[in-house]
Design a protein around this motif. Structure first.
Motif, short mmCIF file in Angstrom:
data_model
loop_
_atom_site.label_atom_id
_atom_site.label_comp_id
_atom_site.label_asym_id
_atom_site.label_seq_id
_atom_site.Cartn_x
_atom_site.Cartn_y
_atom_site.Cartn_z
N GLU A 145 0.82 -1.21 0.00
CA GLU A 145 0.00 0.00 0.00
C GLU A 145 0.85 1.26 0.00
O GLU A 145 0.47 2.29 -0.56
N GLU A 146 2.04 1.20 0.62
CA GLU A 146 2.96 2.35 0.56
C GLU A 146 3.46 2.55 -0.87
O GLU A 146 3.55 3.67 -1.35
N TRP A 147 3.77 1.45 -1.54
CA TRP A 147 4.21 1.54 -2.93
C TRP A 147 3.11 2.16 -3.78
O TRP A 147 3.37 3.04 -4.61
N LEU A 148 1.86 1.72 -3.57
CA LEU A 148 0.75 2.30 -4.32
C LEU A 148 0.66 3.80 -4.07
O LEU A 148 0.56 4.59 -5.01
N GLN A 149 0.70 4.20 -2.81
CA GLN A 149 0.52 5.61 -2.45
C GLN A 149 1.67 6.50 -2.88
O GLN A 149 1.45 7.58 -3.41
N TRP A 150 2.89 6.07 -2.64
CA TRP A 150 4.04 6.96 -2.80
C TRP A 150 4.80 6.79 -4.12
O TRP A 150 5.57 7.66 -4.50
N ILE A 151 4.59 5.67 -4.81
CA ILE A 151 5.30 5.44 -6.07
C ILE A 151 4.31 5.35 -7.24
O ILE A 151 4.36 6.15 -8.18
N PHE A 152 3.41 4.39 -7.19
CA PHE A 152 2.52 4.12 -8.32
C PHE A 152 1.59 5.29 -8.63
O PHE A 152 1.54 5.77 -9.77
N LEU A 153 0.80 5.73 -7.65
CA LEU A 153 -0.16 6.80 -7.93
C LEU A 153 0.52 8.07 -8.42
O LEU A 153 0.10 8.63 -9.44
N PRO A 154 1.58 8.55 -7.77
CA PRO A 154 2.23 9.77 -8.29
C PRO A 154 2.80 9.60 -9.70
O PRO A 154 2.68 10.50 -10.53
N ARG A 155 3.41 8.44 -9.97
CA ARG A 155 3.96 8.22 -11.32
C ARG A 155 2.88 8.17 -12.38
O ARG A 155 3.02 8.74 -13.46
N MET A 156 1.79 7.48 -12.08
CA MET A 156 0.70 7.40 -13.05
C MET A 156 0.05 8.77 -13.26
O MET A 156 -0.27 9.14 -14.39
N LYS A 157 -0.12 9.54 -12.20
CA LYS A 157 -0.69 10.89 -12.34
C LYS A 157 0.23 11.75 -13.21
O LYS A 157 -0.24 12.50 -14.07
#
Length: 109
Positions: free
Chosen positions: A49-61
């Motif tokens: 969930e940290e990866w989703l919040q801090w890596i995946f979501l910002p990169r995709m945005k």
């Protein structure tokens, strides 16, 4: 404009909402060292969930906002199902959104 962009943007918002509803949204970021992990999904340094919040979501945005090319494939839902194997029913909505991101990215309109 890629027709998948609005649908992907919606799924990113749904992922964030589900993480918040489930109590998996952190108020403070992990260390810079943890964020710079080179392992897939930063598995050695971050909870999924940290990866989703801090890596995946910002990169995709960033990709969506800049108009950059989308990744060719995505396999986030299978990873989530592995990580959360004991909580699949509880995390159904989150898994649905992750699966939809996989589908949209991999469809390559």
């Amino acid at each position: 404009m890629d027709a998948r962009i609005p649908a992907l943007a919606e799924q990113l918002l749904l992922i964030e909402r589900e993480l918040r509803v489930l109590g998996l949204w952190a108020r403070l970021p992990p260390s810079d060292e943890a964020l710079s992990s080179k392992q897939p999904f930063c598995i050695d340094a971050l909870a999924f969930e940290e990866w989703l919040q801090w890596i995946f979501l910002p990169r995709m945005k960033q990709i969506l906002e800049s108009g950059s090319a989308l990744p060719a494939v995505s396999g986030i839902r299978p990873m989530a199902e592995m990580v959360y194997a004991e909580r699949l029913a509880e995390l159904g909505r989150l898994l649905e959104s992750l699966g939809e991101v996989d589908r949209l990215v991999s469809s390559g309109d």
